[in-house]
Design a protein around this motif. Structure first.
Motif, short mmCIF file in Angstrom:
data_model
loop_
_atom_site.label_atom_id
_atom_site.label_comp_id
_atom_site.label_asym_id
_atom_site.label_seq_id
_atom_site.Cartn_x
_atom_site.Cartn_y
_atom_site.Cartn_z
N ASP A 59 0.59 -1.05 -0.25
CA ASP A 59 0.39 -0.33 0.24
C ASP A 59 0.75 1.23 0.03
N ASN A 73 0.05 4.53 2.04
CA ASN A 73 -0.26 4.31 3.73
C ASN A 73 1.54 4.33 4.23
N THR A 109 2.63 -2.82 5.31
CA THR A 109 1.33 -2.33 5.09
C THR A 109 1.15 -4.04 4.58
N GLU A 169 -2.19 -4.78 6.47
CA GLU A 169 -3.20 -4.00 7.62
C GLU A 169 -5.02 -4.66 7.35
N ASP A 174 -2.93 -2.36 12.22
CA ASP A 174 -2.35 -0.68 11.97
C ASP A 174 -0.63 -0.70 12.00
N GLN A 175 -0.16 0.81 12.20
CA GLN A 175 1.10 1.35 11.99
C GLN A 175 1.36 0.99 13.65
#
Length: 227
Positions: free
Chosen positions: A78, A81, A122, A125, A129-130
């Protein structure tokens, strides 16, 4: 109401809701990869210490990598992102000590962490999340104390040579699962203990038996260099 009419009325609702109930993962498991800094630095390429100073003489995190059970892996999933340090501000102290970068030129680690998130993170995801991604790796690092496990088995970073079978056996006894052991070559041409791969389920929480192990690139006995 006729059954056929009822089905026609329900069909649009079923079609609309189908995507939201899908829980399919786009990967099968994670490799959690830990790296011995002495082996990273003891090569012809050498290394550079982070701007914060020389890391502790302990295994550091290399990454948490989504993988497929056939040995292949997704990457750079991604591009929209991007790594955002503001999302992991509360983790920075632990990141600097447990996930240091030894690449040259010296840096604060952000280039390394950005690479790991954008190439590997990524692709996770759908479950992490991060913030959760980096936090999961730090929690796993606390759970898997490789240096203590090896030292308890008499395997120490003293420049001596140890059997790869003994290294693997000690780690398996310590964590309950077979590890992947990877070696590199020092500037004198000796094979040395470089990285250890531990497999984790697709939630990033639970250690599992590896569906597939990486190529070791090791001889039967390898050096465990100091740092």
């Amino acid at each position: 109401m006729q059954p056929s009419i009822m089905l026609l009325l329900l069909l649009p609702l079923l079609l609309f809701s189908a995507p939201s109930i899908s829980t399919a993962q786009d990967f099968d498991f994670f490799y959690f990869v830990l790296q011995w800094p002495g082996s990273y630095c003891d090569t012809k390429q050498s290394c550079c210490y982070p701007t914060a100073g020389k890391p502790a003489a302990d295994f550091g995190i290399h990454g948490l990598w989504p993988n497929y059970a056939d040995g292949s892996y997704p990457s750079n999933c991604d591009s929209g992102n991007a790594y955002d340090a503001s999302q992991i501000g509360d983790l920075m102290g632990s990141m600097r000590s447990k996930w240091p970068s030894l690449a040259c030129p010296s840096g604060d680690g952000s280039t390394f962490w950005r690479h790991e998130w954008e190439k590997h993170g990524t692709c996770s995801e759908s479950v992490l999340d991060q913030h959760a991604y980096f936090q999961a790796a730090l929690r796993l690092r606390s759970q898997v104390n490789l240096l203590q496990i090896l030292q308890n088995a008499g395997i120490r970073p003293d420049g001596g040579f140890y059997s790869v079978r003994g290294i693997s056996s000690a780690i398996r006894s310590g964590i309950g699962f077979e590890p992947g052991v990877e070696c590199n070559v020092d500037d004198a041409g000796n094979r040395q203990l470089y990285q250890v791969y531990v497999c984790v389920d697709a939630t990033g929480k639970r250690l599992i038996e590896c569906p597939v192990l990486p190529t070791s690139k090791c001889s039967s006995r390898v050096e465990f260099p100091p740092f």
